[in-house]
Design a protein around this motif. Structure first.
Motif, PDB file in Angstrom:
ATOM      1  N   LYS A  21       0.812  -1.678   0.022  1.00 35.14           N
ATOM      2  CA  LYS A  21       0.372  -0.127  -0.401  1.00 35.14           C
ATOM      3  C   LYS A  21       1.138   1.071  -0.111  1.00 35.14           C
ATOM      4  CE  LYS A  21      -5.020   0.665   1.721  1.00 35.14           C
ATOM      5  NZ  LYS A  21      -5.271   0.193   0.279  1.00 35.14           N
ATOM      6  N   TYR A  22       1.548   1.467   1.305  1.00 39.63           N
ATOM      7  CA  TYR A  22       2.560   2.480   0.806  1.00 39.63           C
ATOM      8  C   TYR A  22       4.030   2.357   1.050  1.00 39.63           C
ATOM      9  CZ  TYR A  22      -1.831   5.217   2.882  1.00 39.63           C
ATOM     10  OH  TYR A  22      -2.481   4.996   2.260  1.00 39.63           O
ATOM     11  N   MET A  23       5.044   1.951  -0.052  1.00 40.79           N
ATOM     12  CA  MET A  23       6.193   1.691  -0.196  1.00 40.79           C
ATOM     13  C   MET A  23       7.387   2.341   1.128  1.00 40.79           C
ATOM     14  SD  MET A  23       7.050  -1.610  -0.627  1.00 40.79           S
ATOM     15  CE  MET A  23       6.639  -1.869  -2.927  1.00 40.79           C
TER      16      MET A  23
ATOM     17  N   GLY B  78       7.275  -0.171   4.673  1.00 41.07           N
ATOM     18  CA  GLY B  78       7.118  -0.397   3.450  1.00 41.07           C
ATOM     19  C   GLY B  78       8.908  -0.824   2.779  1.00 41.07           C
ATOM     20  N   GLN B  79       9.489   0.084   3.380  1.00 41.64           N
ATOM     21  CA  GLN B  79      10.956   0.595   3.080  1.00 41.64           C
ATOM     22  C   GLN B  79      11.684  -0.665   3.999  1.00 41.64           C
ATOM     23  OE1 GLN B  79      13.310   4.353   3.858  1.00 41.64           O
ATOM     24  NE2 GLN B  79      11.334   5.826   4.065  1.00 41.64           N
ATOM     25  N   SER B  80      11.115  -1.132   4.302  1.00 37.02           N
ATOM     26  CA  SER B  80      11.796  -2.351   5.334  1.00 37.02           C
ATOM     27  C   SER B  80      11.425  -3.524   4.928  1.00 37.02           C
ATOM     28  CB  SER B  80      10.841  -3.004   7.160  1.00 37.02           C
ATOM     29  OG  SER B  80      11.307  -1.810   8.075  1.00 37.02           O
ATOM     30  N   LEU B  81      10.465  -3.675   3.856  1.00 34.69           N
ATOM     31  CA  LEU B  81      10.120  -5.129   2.988  1.00 34.69           C
ATOM     32  C   LEU B  81      11.399  -5.034   2.067  1.00 34.69           C
ATOM     33  CD1 LEU B  81       7.583  -6.059   2.584  1.00 34.69           C
ATOM     34  CD2 LEU B  81       6.793  -5.021   0.650  1.00 34.69           C
ATOM     35  N   ILE B  82      11.440  -3.876   2.183  1.00 31.37           N
ATOM     36  CA  ILE B  82      12.704  -3.878   0.383  1.00 31.37           C
ATOM     37  C   ILE B  82      14.256  -3.801   1.086  1.00 31.37           C
ATOM     38  CG2 ILE B  82      13.818  -2.360  -1.181  1.00 31.37           C
ATOM     39  CD1 ILE B  82      12.019  -0.242  -1.615  1.00 31.37           C
TER      40      ILE B  82
ATOM     41  N   VAL C  25      14.201  -2.274  -8.424  1.00 28.45           N
ATOM     42  CA  VAL C  25      13.285  -1.330  -8.952  1.00 28.45           C
ATOM     43  C   VAL C  25      11.814  -0.861  -8.548  1.00 28.45           C
ATOM     44  CG1 VAL C  25      11.106  -0.712 -11.174  1.00 28.45           C
ATOM     45  CG2 VAL C  25      13.282  -1.847 -11.098  1.00 28.45           C
ATOM     46  N   VAL C  26      11.720   0.330  -8.034  1.00 30.41           N
ATOM     47  CA  VAL C  26      10.651   0.583  -7.106  1.00 30.41           C
ATOM     48  C   VAL C  26       9.452   0.796  -8.108  1.00 30.41           C
ATOM     49  CG1 VAL C  26       9.907   1.697  -5.398  1.00 30.41           C
ATOM     50  CG2 VAL C  26      11.452   1.050  -5.325  1.00 30.41           C
ATOM     51  N   ALA C  27       8.439   0.845  -8.267  1.00 33.46           N
ATOM     52  CA  ALA C  27       7.363   1.089  -9.251  1.00 33.46           C
ATOM     53  C   ALA C  27       6.574   2.196  -8.055  1.00 33.46           C
ATOM     54  CB  ALA C  27       6.836   0.276 -10.110  1.00 33.46           C
ATOM     55  N   ALA C  28       6.503   3.114  -8.064  1.00 30.78           N
ATOM     56  CA  ALA C  28       5.701   4.154  -7.407  1.00 30.78           C
ATOM     57  C   ALA C  28       5.421   5.392  -7.715  1.00 30.78           C
ATOM     58  CB  ALA C  28       6.309   4.325  -6.080  1.00 30.78           C
ATOM     59  N   CYS C  29       5.950   6.226  -7.164  1.00 31.81           N
ATOM     60  CA  CYS C  29       5.664   7.785  -7.580  1.00 31.81           C
ATOM     61  C   CYS C  29       7.282   8.407  -8.723  1.00 31.81           C
ATOM     62  CB  CYS C  29       5.586   9.251  -6.400  1.00 31.81           C
ATOM     63  SG  CYS C  29       6.732   8.815  -5.322  1.00 31.81           S
TER      64      CYS C  29
ATOM     65  N   PHE D 231      14.289   5.672  -1.513  1.00 30.70           N
ATOM     66  CA  PHE D 231      14.659   4.762  -2.160  1.00 30.70           C
ATOM     67  C   PHE D 231      16.086   4.337  -2.109  1.00 30.70           C
ATOM     68  CE2 PHE D 231       9.403   4.699  -3.237  1.00 30.70           C
ATOM     69  CZ  PHE D 231       8.711   4.011  -2.455  1.00 30.70           C
ATOM     70  N   ARG D 232      17.109   5.172  -2.620  1.00 30.59           N
ATOM     71  CA  ARG D 232      18.323   4.823  -2.575  1.00 30.59           C
ATOM     72  C   ARG D 232      19.328   4.499  -1.073  1.00 30.59           C
ATOM     73  NH1 ARG D 232      19.698   7.814  -8.626  1.00 30.59           N
ATOM     74  NH2 ARG D 232      18.928   5.569  -9.343  1.00 30.59           N
ATOM     75  N   LYS D 233      18.056   5.266  -0.435  1.00 35.25           N
ATOM     76  CA  LYS D 233      18.790   5.651   0.987  1.00 35.25           C
ATOM     77  C   LYS D 233      18.838   4.338   1.649  1.00 35.25           C
ATOM     78  CE  LYS D 233      18.949   8.225   5.345  1.00 35.25           C
ATOM     79  NZ  LYS D 233      17.102   7.906   6.184  1.00 35.25           N
ATOM     80  N   ALA D 234      17.153   3.855   1.320  1.00 38.19           N
ATOM     81  CA  ALA D 234      16.717   2.623   2.315  1.00 38.19           C
ATOM     82  C   ALA D 234      17.718   1.315   1.718  1.00 38.19           C
ATOM     83  CB  ALA D 234      15.482   2.016   1.812  1.00 38.19           C
ATOM     84  N   CYS D 235      17.913   0.897   0.329  1.00 37.31           N
ATOM     85  CA  CYS D 235      18.829   0.247  -0.482  1.00 37.31           C
ATOM     86  C   CYS D 235      19.952   0.491   0.525  1.00 37.31           C
ATOM     87  CB  CYS D 235      18.990   0.620  -2.699  1.00 37.31           C
ATOM     88  SG  CYS D 235      17.165  -0.428  -2.633  1.00 37.31           S
ATOM     89  N   ALA D 236      20.999   1.524   0.478  1.00 42.27           N
ATOM     90  CA  ALA D 236      22.097   1.803   1.032  1.00 42.27           C
ATOM     91  C   ALA D 236      22.464   0.952   1.908  1.00 42.27           C
ATOM     92  CB  ALA D 236      22.270   2.884   0.583  1.00 42.27           C
ATOM     93  N   GLU D 237      21.386   0.901   3.349  1.00 37.60           N
ATOM     94  CA  GLU D 237      21.560   0.694   4.381  1.00 37.60           C
ATOM     95  C   GLU D 237      21.095  -0.406   5.015  1.00 37.60           C
ATOM     96  OE1 GLU D 237      18.703   5.002   5.858  1.00 37.60           O
ATOM     97  OE2 GLU D 237      17.719   3.113   6.177  1.00 37.60           O
ATOM     98  N   ALA D 238      20.632  -1.206   3.632  1.00 38.54           N
ATOM     99  CA  ALA D 238      20.953  -2.490   3.451  1.00 38.54           C
ATOM    100  C   ALA D 238      22.079  -3.063   2.266  1.00 38.54           C
ATOM    101  CB  ALA D 238      19.430  -2.983   2.598  1.00 38.54           C
TER     102      ALA D 238
END
Ligand code: FAD
Ligand code: SF4
Ligand code: SF4
Lengths: 280, 667
Positions: B41-43, B48-52, B65-69, B78-85
């Motif tokens: 629902k809200y990535m 949502g970020q945890s999911l990624i 690939v995040v398909a969103a806004c 989202f790039r920050k979330a990826c970097a954190e993982a």
């Protein structure tokens, strides 16, 4: 040169003198006027209040006839007819489906190729450029140019002159030797169709117009619309009643005033047909 | 072998109401190289970020690939979330299913297909993404504030008080803006000059502020933290260091009939002038368009009377070059003049004036010393009419918006009139009274109830002159649309607040976006009201839309904090999405042939010539080299390069072709 002509109902009836003066001026400047054959009513105020489709079908038929007759430019002296024809052309140009539907209703193809000219545009294009040297009797009077509602509004569609403070008639009259006055009622309503149903209202509305023209020293009121003319001229009794005095400023069609300036005969210009005697 | 994760966001219902998100996720999951796909629902939210993040860790994803806004909105998130993982942030791409799909199409099969296509091309692109490292750039800790109205003044003082340097440029001879012209201010009726002038003086005296009055922005280059700005200091024709501001010259100048801008044409000034007695700086300038000497080559009276020979007729404009880290735009607004209103006489009646002119009449420092006297004959008007929304909220005039400040200043004007002209009658024609704000509604009620201002709800159709009176034709819609004609002695039009005539040119110079009415555009209408879309450039005050003093000041302080945040860092990181000229092993070194077409193509002068030398120090090849500090990643050079030697990182030839091929190929 030849110019198409749509007289509309008024110019064949109550304002015959408007038609007469248009034709006389055109003749004086070697313009052949060709009336659209088999023309019909433009729908006037009635049609667009009752039925949108009808209000487009009637003017579209007129324009289709003009196209068939091979006319590229049509002069429409009546401001109301000019408005109806131009609004139709504008709406049909915007909406292809509507255009097809109207062609179907009329059983007549409508292309939208005719250029519609109101009387001022016609004068500006074909007469005033040739005016110099032709003015033998300058119309040397203070004049109040009265535009009314339909000649300049709505601007979005007509794209003609400034809608709140138009100048085009003033400029033509200036060239005819007149002194146009600056006044406040150029585009105020004359009462229009209430002439028949609520005559005293027209007495008041037209009265304010004539009153202001008088107060500012106008010697003639110049118009370009049969409705305006009949209210300001024919309803002068009611106007004077509203004003509480006898005001005898004459009301002339712009083509009559111009005709006088270039030395045309008063009768040919229909000046004898007015209610308020034309003394200028 | 790529292991790509696809994360499809519903954006609440923004996307899912139109696009079948579950199907997008399911179809994407079957694409070659996709290891995981899911919709949510809200990535952008925490879950949502945890999911990624957990998918990256658990599935060992190599790309996302995040398909969103729009990536403008959430790519950094989202790039920050990826970097954190632990994934390189530039291995994450966004497919825009909102602005490019759900917001612009109807719900349906084809719409979902388009969404799938967008995801598909990005999945193919990500396969060719490379790990990139952010670029670090230093920050120049000096701010440029453009415009010295109350907003520019406040922003300058706030930034300067955090210990950073500020350069304030003002195009007029004095700072102060519109506020310096106001008489008293709503909703408290305190004197505008009294609250403003101390701040103007503070600006002039602040050790961290350099004030350039009579100066304009010439050009800007560079980017956040590292702007290179040229300022044109218009010639004042005086030596500012020598001039003591005695004002002798201004009393002797023979050209005395120039309509004063400060008094809105209601008073006159000389050719050498100080706009008003409390001006900052309080030193004159010569208006060369009106000065007899510049026009006819004779006069120089000011030079003769100046006791310290400070007049400089041969002075020229100078260009000041400065390095700047952040810019605050505070250029304010303008008001429409009466000649914009044919129905109100096209400006031909001298007693039909604007609200700003009324401010000057009501001001103790104005041409009538605060007495309400009409411009035509100096008589005190016994009947006065105020017309609200003159131009504003009027589609036909091309100004559909509400100017916001007029309802309040009209109430103020009517109140001031009633206080000053006892027995006078005032009328306000209005559409609605918009008095939202602390103590605002109470203020308007006071005007109506205590001061007896007659509020008439209706529009004015025409104003004309008759027998020395201005006839105001209006209508009272609360009395069944009854026509109301008022014989007025003076009429005040609350003319619409509009953008400055040079706003568009200025915005283009700064690469800042603007709206349909040429007001500068904020980056986000709710969450980024003082930022622009150009990093490092901020907005304050009425240049963004008409607003009153409290709002302008809050905005200015907001912008100042943003600047201070920026200056609290020593280095900034920038996306490395810049051009690079390829390098190869000797003896080729690069496929670049040294034609340097790219040098002339680059709008940012970011490409240099680099010489490759042998051991003996002889030049064996000359290549193009992109300066990573200057490159803006526009890609112009890429299109120009004949040998395909330049590539844009993140948008390489390979990536672009892959995207196009993915779209052409069936799946
Ligand atoms: C008639 C009237 C009455 C008002 N009464 C009140 C009131 O009672 N209370 C209230 O709260 N608000 C009132 N306001 C609103 C108030 O004037 C504004 O809120 C305020 O002036 C906005 O400040 P600003 O600094 O954003 O813009 P401005 O005051 O417009 O200042 C902008 C400054 O930038 C300069 N500038 C412009 N372009 C450039 C450029 N390219 N380069 C360099 N400098 C430039 C200008 O010369 C000016 O000095 C009134 C407004 C009007 C029109
Ligand atoms: S030289 Fe110019 S500014 Fe100086 S006094 Fe003469 S007109 Fe005024
Ligand atoms: S991409 Fe090329 S043209 Fe564009 S700024 Fe960078 S070097 Fe200049």
């Amino acid at each position: 040169m030849t110019l198409g002509f749509y007289p509309g109902c008024s110019l064949k009836g109550s304002s015959r003198e408007y038609a007469e003066s248009v034709l006389a001026v055109a003749k004086a400047f070697d313009i052949t006027i060709e009336e659209i054959k088999d023309w019909n009513c433009c729908g006037a105020t009635a049609a667009h209040n009752m039925n949108r489709e009808l209000s487009f079908a009637l003017p579209a038929r007129i324009l289709s006839l003009a196209e068939k007759q091979g006319l590229t430019e049509v002069v429409v002296p009546c401001a109301a007819c000019y408005s109806r024809l131009t609004v139709t052309q504008y709406e049909l140009a915007k909406d292809k489906e509507l255009k097809d539907r109207i062609s179907e209703v009329n059983g007549m193809e409508y292309k939208g190729s005719v250029t519609i000219l109101n009387i001022i545009q016609m004068l500006d294009k074909y007469i005033t450029p040739k005016l110099e040297g032709k003015v033998v009797k300058p119309f040397d009077h203070k004049v109040a140019c009265y535009y009314g509602c339909l000649l300049v509004r709505p601007h979005e569609i007509l794209k003609f002159d400034r809608e709140e403070d138009p100048q085009s008639m003033d400029e033509v009259m200036l060239k005819a030797g007149a002194t146009p006055i600056d006044w406040a009622f150029k585009t105020e309503c004359c009462g229009a169709g209430l002439s028949i149903s609520r005559t005293p209202s027209v007495g008041k509305l037209s009265g304010m117009i004539v009153g202001d023209a008088k107060d500012r020293g106008a010697e003639a009121i110049i118009v370009a619309c049969p409705m305006c003319h009949s209210n300001l001229d024919m309803r002068r009794k009611e106007i004077n009643k509203y004003l509480g005095e006898k005001v005898d400023i004459p009301v002339l069609y712009i083509t009559q005033a111009l005709g006088l300036a270039v030395g045309l005969d008063r009768k040919e210009l229909g000046l004898n047909r007015h209610f308020v005697k034309v003394t200028v | 072998m790529s292991k790509i994760g696809v994360f499809v966001c519903h954006c609440g219902e923004n996307i899912s109401a139109t696009v079948d998100c579950a199907r997008v996720a399911e179809t994407s999951g079957k694409l070659d190289g996709v290891a995981y796909s899911v919709d949510y629902k809200y990535m952008c939210s925490d879950p949502g970020q945890s999911l990624i993040k957990s998918a990256i860790k658990e599935k060992g994803l190599t790309g996302v690939v995040v398909a969103a806004c729009s990536p403008r909105m959430h790519e950094p998130t989202f790039r920050k979330a990826c970097a954190e993982a632990g994934l390189n942030p530039y291995m994450c791409e966004m497919a825009n299913l909102r602005e490019h799909v759900s917001w612009v199409h109807e719900k349906g099969e084809a719409t979902t297909e388009k969404a799938i296509d967008l995801v598909r091309i990005l999945v193919e692109k990500v396969k060719y993404n490379q790990s990139l490292n952010a670029i670090k750039v230093p920050v120049t800790k000096t701010a440029l504030v453009i415009g010295g109205g109350i907003a520019g003044i406040q922003a300058s003082l706030d930034i300067a008080n955090t210990g950073h340097k500020v350069i304030l440029i003002e195009k007029d001879p004095s700072i102060g803006g519109h506020m310096s012209q106001l008489s008293e201010t709503f909703p408290t009726l305190d004197c505008s000059q009294c609250i403003l002038t101390p701040r103007m003086v503070e600006v002039a005296q602040h050790p961290n502020i350099t004030l350039y009055s009579y100066a304009e922005l010439e050009s800007v280059e560079g980017f956040i933290g590292n702007f290179k700005v040229k300022i044109r200091r218009k010639s004042k024709s005086i030596d500012e260091k020598l001039c003591t501001g005695c004002g002798l010259c201004t009393t002797k100048c023979p050209v005395k009939k120039i309509p004063s801008e400060f008094n809105e044409g209601l008073g006159m000034r000389t050719a050498i002038y100080v706009p008003f007695p409390q001006a900052v700086p309080n030193k004159p300038v010569i208006d060369r368009e009106h000065c007899t000497y510049y026009l006819k080559g004779k006069c120089r009276i000011c030079e003769k009377v100046c006791p310290i020979q400070a007049i400089r007729f041969d002075q020229e404009d100078t260009i000041e070059e400065v390095e700047i880290g952040a810019i605050v735009l505070a250029t304010g607004f303008s008001v429409k003049q009466p000649d914009f209103f044919p129905e109100y006489g096209y400006g031909k009646y001298p007693d039909v004036i604007t609200g700003l002119q009324f401010e000057r009449l009501a001001s103790a420092s104005g041409p009538t010393l605060g007495e309400i006297r009409r411009p035509s004959d100096g008589k005190v008007p016994q009947n006065i009419v105020f017309v609200a929304c003159a131009g504003s909220r009027d589609e036909a005039k091309g100004i559909p918006y509400c100017s916001k400040i007029c309802c309040m200043y009209i109430a103020k004007h009517a109140m001031l009139y009633q206080h000053k002209v006892h027995g006078g009658k005032s009328y306000v024609f209005y559409m609605d009274i918009r008095a939202g704000g602390k103590n605002y509604e109470e203020f308007v009620r006071r005007a109506i109830e205590e001061d007896g201002v007659n509020y008439v709800r209706g529009r004015v159709s025409r104003i004309y002159e008759k027998n020395g009176k201005l006839i105001v034709k209006g209508v009272d819609t609360l009395l069944g649309a009854m026509p109301v004609d008022i014989e007025a002695d003076m009429v005040v039009l609350a003319t619409a607040g509009v953008a400055n005539s040079d706003a568009e040119a200025l915005a283009q110079k700064l690469h800042v976006s603007y709206d349909a009415y040429k007001f500068f555009a904020e980056a986000h209408p709710k969450l980024k009201p003082v930022e622009t879309n150009t990093a490092g450039i901020f907005l304050a005050g009425a240049c963004q839309s008409p607003r009153d003093i409290p709002e302008s000041v809050s905005m200015a302080s907001g912008a100042a904090v943003k600047v201070a945040c920026l200056f609290s860092q020593d280095e900034l990181t920038r996306d490395p999405l810049i051009a690079v000229v390829n390098r190869m092993a000797p003896p080729v070194y690069s496929s670049c042939v040294g034609c340097f077409l790219c040098v002339s193509a680059c709008p940012y002068q970011a490409i240099e010539k680099e010489e490759i030398k042998n051991r003996a120090g002889e030049v064996i090849k000359t290549l193009a080299r992109v300066n990573p500090g200057l490159c803006q990643g526009c890609g112009t050079c890429v299109a120009f390069c004949r040998t395909k030697s330049i590539d844009l990182q993140g948008y390489t030839h390979e990536q672009m072709y892959t995207e196009v091929m993915a779209l052409l190929n069936e799946y």
